[in-house]
Design an enzyme around this catalytic site. Structure first.
Site: not given
Length: 471
Positions: A79, A155, A179
């Site tokens: 990520k 996210s 997230s």
């Protein structure tokens, strides 16, 4: 070979036994990314040359009789709020777009790499990981493989989309308000937010969201998530919040996957409005829990009010600390306008207000302590609605666009609770819906066992149809 259907442990075993090389697995991941990423925008950076070189070194170690690690040759997506050597960490923000490449791995990434993973690239995130759908001004929106008109949540939406599309079998995520669980839910994955301190969050930088956020591996199935957790959990000397490593293997705990006898079902937590189709799928999943032997008690109210105001105030203060150095950056005006409003509002927050919020975190946890004296697992919908449209922060709930469609996730960041999501089913439009399982403090294993048992019993076909993507 389809990364979506081959268990992580089987992939690593095939590399260790030299049935397939790490370089071949890496090349397959790179081919899948090249074919499928243009339609999805899940990856924002890929370095095939670096990845193939790492894989070749791993193959050489195996050929020389060395131990390649329990995750030998597994292609890993990182990520874009996690440092990985050789890649920029942009946080999806214009003010970080020209950041220098990282020279060290985040401890979590380093641990996965030491276990044999090969980093193939970075995945998209909402700007500074603040919102529940993945879009930003640097890389644009990510699409959901189940329907590219919709987003993958956030996210960690780039990671979820990459996994659901079979580009990689494993990715890193972080969860400060949902997230990991939100994108897992809307992309048909099984996801897990470990207890705070289980996965190291240390390194050179202090934690961005303090006690709200924890990192964790993301994959398609609970067994794969647990396989990665087995090497990820454990203390790191740079993490003040780190918990001691449990003696037992987490993966072995799934050998006896079962649901607990006493379960609480809280369909609204006491304050949420849920889309009718989402609620129907979750209620059906609760019936499956009962068929597995759970005595389910419905609880109308867990928390008296939605704690969103406290969550946003605390998160905003954390974002202000992170983003203040960039306020004079020439691209500051390109930062998401809503995020700038959150940061601006935080400048008037007092220390006494923040301490008061911590006090309320404490009292929320006391309510859960009381509840977990009566039951072993708390069950809720994971999200109040299905996936929003691509780039949109609102989801449709009973036909109305709603900004706060993630009311079920952030309370359990505030209490640091372990929480998982598994797919309860698909809407009539073919969008996945998750059901959330929350455990008592540090009760990660009971959550994983319950999630594994429910996932198997539900048996939802969560392979994205990929109608618009090359094979």
């Amino acid at each position: 070979m389809d990364f979506r259907t081959t268990p992580l442990a089987d992939l690593a075993r095939s590399v260790r036994t030299r049935e397939v090389s790490a370089r071949e697995l890496t090349a397959l991941a790179l081919d899948r990314i090249a074919a499928r990423n243009p339609a999805l925008n899940a990856f924002v950076a890929v370095d095939g040359e670096r990845a193939l070189a790492e894989a070749a070194a791993l193959d050489e170690r195996i050929a020389n009789g060395g131990d390649p690690g329990p995750l030998a040759g597994i292609p890993l997506a990182v990520k874009d709020n996690h440092d990985a050597v050789g890649y920029r960490t942009t946080f999806g923000s214009p003010v970080r777009a020209d950041a220098p490449p990282a020279t060290t791995d985040l401890p979590f990434v380093a641990r996965l790499r030491a276990a044999g993973c090969v980093v193939v690239g970075k995945t998209n995130t909402s700007e500074f990981a603040w919102s529940a759908n993945t879009t930003n001004a640097v890389f644009g929106p990510t699409a959901n493989p189940f329907d590219t008109a919709h987003g993958p949540g956030g996210s960690s939406g780039g990671a979820a989309a990459a996994l659901a599309a079979g580009m990689v079998p494993l990715a890193t995520g972080s969860d400060g308000g949902g997230s990991i669980r939100i994108p897992s839910s809307v992309c048909g994955l099984s996801g897990m937010k470990p207890s705070l301190g289980r996965v190291p969050g240390g390194g050179a930088q202090a934690p961005g969201w303090l006690d709200l956020s924890t990192s964790g591996p993301m994959a398609r199935r609970i067994a794969d998530v647990t396989t990665a957790l087995d090497v990820a959990v454990g203390p790191d000397p740079t993490d003040l919040r780190a918990l001691p490593r449990p003696e037992a293997s987490w993966l072995a705990a799934l050998d006896n996957a079962h649901v607990p006898v006493r379960v609480a079902w809280a369909p609204t937590l006491g304050y949420a409005t849920v889309d009718a189709e989402v609620m129907a799928l979750c209620e059906r999943a609760v019936e499956v829990l009962e068929s597995l032997g759970a005595e389910v008690t419905t609880i109308e109210t867990v928390f008296d009010t939605d704690p969103v105001s406290d969550f946003l105030t605390f998160m905003g203060a954390c974002q202000l600390r992170t983003m203040r150095p960039y306020m004079d950056h020439p691209r500051w005006e390109e930062v998401d306008p809503v995020l700038r409003l959150v940061v601006d509002a935080a400048q008037s927050t007092t220390a006494e207000q923040l301490i008061g919020i911590f006090d309320r975190f404490h009292h929320m946890n006391l309510r859960l302590v009381e509840l977990f004296h009566q039951v072993r697992i708390l069950v809720t919908p994971t999200c109040a609605g299905a996936a929003p449209f691509k780039g949109d922060l609102n989801a449709m709930i009973n036909g109305e666009p709603t900004a706060n469609w993630v009311q079920f996730t952030y309370p359990f960041n505030m209490t640091r609770s372990p929480a998982a999501t598994v797919c309860a089913g698909l809407t009539a439009a073919g969008l996945p819906v998750g059901i959330q399982l929350i455990g008592p403090q540090h009760g990660d294993l009971v959550v994983l066992r319950t999630a594994a048992a429910l996932e198997a019993a539900l048996g939802v076909d969560t392979l994205a149809p990929l109608p618009d993507l090359p094979a």
